[in-house]
Design an enzyme around this catalytic site. Structure first.
Site, short mmCIF file in Angstrom:
data_model
loop_
_atom_site.label_atom_id
_atom_site.label_comp_id
_atom_site.label_asym_id
_atom_site.label_seq_id
_atom_site.Cartn_x
_atom_site.Cartn_y
_atom_site.Cartn_z
N GLY A 1 0.84 -1.20 0.00
CA GLY A 1 0.00 0.00 0.00
C GLY A 1 0.86 1.24 0.00
N GLY A 2 0.57 2.14 0.96
CA GLY A 2 1.27 3.42 1.02
C GLY A 2 2.76 3.31 1.16
N GLY B 1 21.53 3.21 -34.38
CA GLY B 1 21.17 4.21 -33.37
C GLY B 1 21.83 3.91 -32.04
N ALA B 2 22.06 2.62 -31.78
CA ALA B 2 22.67 2.25 -30.50
C ALA B 2 24.09 2.81 -30.40
CB ALA B 2 22.66 0.74 -30.35
#
Ligand code: HXC
Length: 511
Positions: free
Chosen positions: A170-171, A405-406
């Protein structure tokens, strides 16, 4: 001063130290877990812990809570040292209301967060708790938000480390999520937003705590955790080791330690690390371990996106962050997970002035619908963005492939790489020779012999570092055995590097 007053203090201290009582402490031990205080003792230098807010109690009156007040209210907070250097710590005490968070408990954490930020020292949170104090309601929710805010304000200013050593639900999950590193303990810790019962009600899915949010899930599958350790002791001693690589805040440079490793140590075995066959894998970790001081490498996210390696090492005593493609896993390809993992690591290093050493052997980005539907474009852009904006010293060594691109992404000269080296085995090209000729000589597809000749020609022309070196994109082609020596020399020249990005409120990294 009467003796009674002194004894009252001792009595109160003893009550606080007992937390939820002997029985609950025994139950904690029976689960293989240390108590909140024992953990702090292991984490910090002996005798260095100074506690704050030991006498704080919750303010709740509902559901009989006014009859149950335990000093400290489920979290032990304070400061101490690791290797003689200041750190702040909070440690959730599961023996007190399951470590759950009340308004008072939250205020203790916020206080220590603010102190750490003011002092400029790391904060380490040890988690073992059942989430919001159910008897308190909205005060507990407010407390969580106060903690999240402090986490966010401290991000990039002081290192924040979370260790999950029991339940974290949870929190409780979102504070660790904002911090720089999350470590978990195998078998005893788990992390999730909603537990198995809620999962079953909402989705009808039946799943155990371990399979929903255990250490193996988060360290291996989701990448939420940066490491999983065998037990409390190992986790805490590894956090001590990690702190040794980091500056205390962004106001100082990372530590430089005495090194017992020769700065000009050559490693002849590296000359044969890259196999003759370009499609044969090899272990990039071998290069890392032979390159750094005393083979001391602290890996981040070792079990997640193993096609990229991230971690801290030292070069002649100077802390560096190392990012390296791992040809042994998926040929070292960049995909969603490896881009995310490395981007976050690069940004951490840049925020804390830790120079980056990038070792490149990458065949490109991973093709396929799974990757494209999963937003590879955005995730790949994270790594590109992280390297482009980083102003720390950036050293790059291309060991073999740097395709497409790498090549650009992996700390290339074009993204302000300061020193870019290549081994003689480097191949810097738009793509591999086979793929390249299949496209540009498609008309010759029916003639395997002609195609093979074209492939050889393409390889001869591009499968080497000299075209890039001829253009000045590579500063030098270096012998593998001298990599450590050359990097240490280069790093020294960058000691006083200055580089600034244009003023902005903040950037807008592709999330
Ligand atoms: C108050 C709690 C508590 C809680 C546990 N305890 N969780 N008290 N508030 N949230 C108490 C128990 O009553 C018990 O008290 C003691 O801690 C130990 O708990 P056990 O259940 O006996 O331990 P165990 O069997 O190990 O189970 C651990 C657990 C379970 C899985 C964490 O306690 C549990 O499910 N707790 C509730 C979790 C939860 O739903 N939390 C709220 C999440 S919502 P005694 O006196 O018997 O020792 C949330 C929203 C915040 O956090 C969102 C903010 C953004």
């Amino acid at each position: 001063m009467s003796q009674a007053i002194l004894e009252e203090l001792e009595r109160r201290r003893a009550a606080a130290k007992l937390g939820g009582g002997v029985k609950r402490i025994e139950s904690q031990h029976a689960k293989g877990k240390l108590t909140a205080r024992e953990r702090i003792e292991v984490l910090l230098d002996e005798g260095s812990f100074e506690e704050t807010d030991m006498f704080v109690e919750h303010r709740s009156h509902d559901f009989g809570m006014d009859q149950q007040r335990i000093p400290g209210d489920g979290v032990v907070t304070g400061r101490g040292t690791i290797g003689g250097r200041l750190v702040y710590v909070f440690s959730k005490d599961f023996t007190v209301f399951g470590g759950s968070l009340s308004g008072a408990h939250a205020a203790k954490i916020v206080k220590i967060q603010k102190m750490a930020l003011t002092a400029g020292a790391p904060i380490i949170g040890l988690f073992d708790a059942g989430g919001a104090r159910i008897q308190e309601g909205v005060e507990s929710l407010a407390g969580y938000a106060d903690i999240f805010l402090q986490n966010t304000l401290a991000s990039g200013v002081i290192p924040q480390i979370s260790v999950i050593m029991g339940p974290c639900a949870g929190g409780d999950v979102y504070s660790p999520a904002i911090t720089d590193f999350i470590f978990m303990v195998k078998d005893t810790s788990y992390m999730y937003v909603t537990g198995p019962d809620v999962v079953k009600t909402v989705t009808n899915e039946v799943v155990s705590h371990e399979d929903l949010g255990g250490a193996r899930v988060h360290a291996g599958k989701s990448g939420v955790a940066d490491g999983a350790f065998e037990n409390d002791l190992e986790a805490l001693s590894e956090v001590r080791r990690l702190i040794g690589f980091l500056p205390l805040s962004n106001r100082e440079k990372p530590p430089v330690r005495d090194s017992y490793d020769e700065a000009d140590r050559d490693e002849a075995s590296l000359d044969t690390l890259v196999p003759t066959n370009p499609n044969q894998p090899y272990d990039m970790k071998e290069l890392i371990l032979k390159m750094v001081d005393e083979a001391d490498f602290f890996e981040i996210g070792a079990d997640f996106a193993r096609n990229i390696i991230c971690g801290f090492g030292r070069l002649d005593g100077q802390s560096v962050g190392i990012v390296a493609n791992q040809p042994q896993v998926l040929a070292g390809v960049l995909d969603i997970d490896s881009s995310r993992k490395a981007a976050r690591f690069v940004r951490f290093c840049d925020a804390f002035h830790i120079p980056l050493v990038t070792l490149v052997d990458v065949p490109g980005f991973m093709p396929g619908t799974k990757q494209e539907y999963g937003a590879l474009i955005k995730h790949g852009a994270k790594l590109l963005f992280a390297y482009a904006e980083a102003t720390v010293p950036k050293l790059t060594v291309i060991t073999r492939k740097a395709y497409g691109g790498a090549y650009d992404v992996m700390s290339s000269k074009h993204l302000r790489g300061d020193v870019n080296y290549a081994w003689p085995t480097a191949e810097i090209a738009v793509m591999g020779a086979k793929g390249a000729v299949e496209i540009i000589f498609r008309k010759e597809a029916g003639d395997p012999e002609a195609l093979a000749a074209r492939e050889a020609e393409y390889k001869e022309r591009f499968a080497n570092p000299f075209v890039a070196a001829g253009l000045g994109y590579i500063d030098d082609v270096i012998m593998p055995h001298g990599t450590r020596r050359r990097l240490i020399k280069a790093l020294k020249t960058l000691k006083n590097k200055t580089q600034e990005n244009p003023w902005k409120k903040h950037d807008n990294i592709p999330l």
